[in-house]
Design a protein around this motif. Structure first.
Motif: not given
Length: 356
Positions: A290, A294, A311, A313-314, A317, A339-340, A343-344, A346-347
């Motif tokens: 994943r 990303s 945002t 998109r997130f 998700i 997921l958070s 996402h963190e 990935s950013v």
């Protein structure tokens, strides 16, 4: 991670006793109240009596304890009843007075453990002493600060050191006075397996009806003991009346505890653990895949001059995955946390790409 050569917290009559029970009123109020409560607790088999003398209150004007005047009362409990006695210290002077009075166990409160200057002052005052010292977790959920407090006392030469898990302050409304956040003492135990951990269900719950279930949770997590506030007349207590229980109720709570078998063989669940190992390995492989995707998305965004944070998109998700998680009997808050975190990360990876 420094290895601490710690010794178990034991006192006369408590060797190999689990759970180790420390009980007594939040505050020593009068000599009669102290002696009455201590005698009732002794009749229930309690061997360590606790009572606060110096009470740091949030605001001035409240009952701040009887101070040094209560030390002779604790000495009397020790001499006449044969119980070990414990009290809280918050300053160098408290330490000196408690040691001079022959107090057996000292504990350091949550406000004090959060202050490295205060902890160092207490550590310096304790240098050369040999008695158990228990350190409550800092008010806010800061594991490193808690460990730092332990290390300061250890650095003063003491080895009989334990911690008290009394929960953590939170601004949101919840059922607890202080949120237990069990993962923090669990991580502390992982790092320091030989550290004595005692639970304070009185301060976690803030209500006497929560003491029993919190105590059981602590035992299920293999805590070493409990420190519980017990008063001969709880409703008349001058501090924290709502979270104190009578010695009779304390006896009932302790006798109802289910103590798990620490020596039970885990061989019978080894197959299930192997399955977990395989699943965890698969999860890591999927996470790595994943993150590679990303990273590719980050390259595309950069080439097309797109902002990293999307945002909408997130949110999409979170909504879809949370619903899917519920359908799979997963806790939606658990799914959201995972997921958070993903996402963190990935950013973070995409920001690295943008900074090249």
């Amino acid at each position: 991670m420094e290895k601490l050569d710690l010794q178990p917290i034991t006192l006369p009559g408590t060797e190999n006793e689990r759970p180790l029970i420390i009980a007594g009123p939040c505050s020593a109020e009068t000599e009669e109240q102290v002696m009455t409560t201590a005698k009732q607790l002794l009749s229930k088999g309690i061997k360590i009596f606790r009572a606060g003398l110096w009470k740091p209150r949030t605001k001035p004007g409240g009952f701040e304890g009887v101070g040094s005047a209560g030390l002779p009362w604790l000495k009397r409990v020790k001499q006449e009843l044969g119980m070990s006695v414990a009290t809280e210290v918050a300053t160098r002077d408290h330490v000196f007075e408690a040691l001079k009075a022959g107090i057996d166990v000292l504990w350091i409160g949550a406000r004090t453990s959060a202050n490295p200057f205060a902890m160092q002052e207490i550590a310096d005052a304790l240098r050369g002493a040999d008695l158990p010292v228990l350190i409550k977790n800092p008010v806010n959920p800061d594991l490193e600060l808690w460990i730092g407090a332990v290390e300061r006392i250890y650095g003063a030469g003491l080895r009989r050191i334990g911690v008290i898990h009394r929960g953590f302050s939170a601004y949101d409304k919840n059922m607890y006075r202080n949120k237990p956040l069990w993962h923090i003492p669990i991580e502390l135990r992982r790092r320091y397996p030989n550290l004595t951990i005692i639970c304070d269900p009185s301060h976690i719950g803030g209500k006497r009806e929560l003491i029993a279930p919190i105590s059981q949770q602590a035992m299920d997590l293999n805590f070493d003991g409990l420190i519980i506030e017990s008063h001969c007349e709880p409703d008349k207590a001058l501090s924290d009346a709502a979270q104190q229980i009578t010695p009779d109720v304390l006896d009932f709570v302790v006798n109802m505890l289910v103590i798990r078998d620490e020596k039970q063989s885990t061989e019978s669940i080894s197959k299930l653990r192997h399955q977990i190992d395989d699943i965890d390995e698969g999860l890591l492989e999927l996470l790595a895949k994943r993150m590679r995707i990303s990273h590719e998305i980050g390259i595309y965004k950069k080439e097309h001059n797109m902002p990293i944070l999307q945002t909408v998109r997130f949110d999409e998700i979170l909504d879809k995955r949370s619903k899917a998680g519920i359908a799979m009997d997963l806790n939606p808050e658990f799914v959201k946390k995972i997921l958070s975190a993903i996402h963190e990360e990935s950013v973070r990876l995409q920001m690295i790409e943008y900074n090249k």
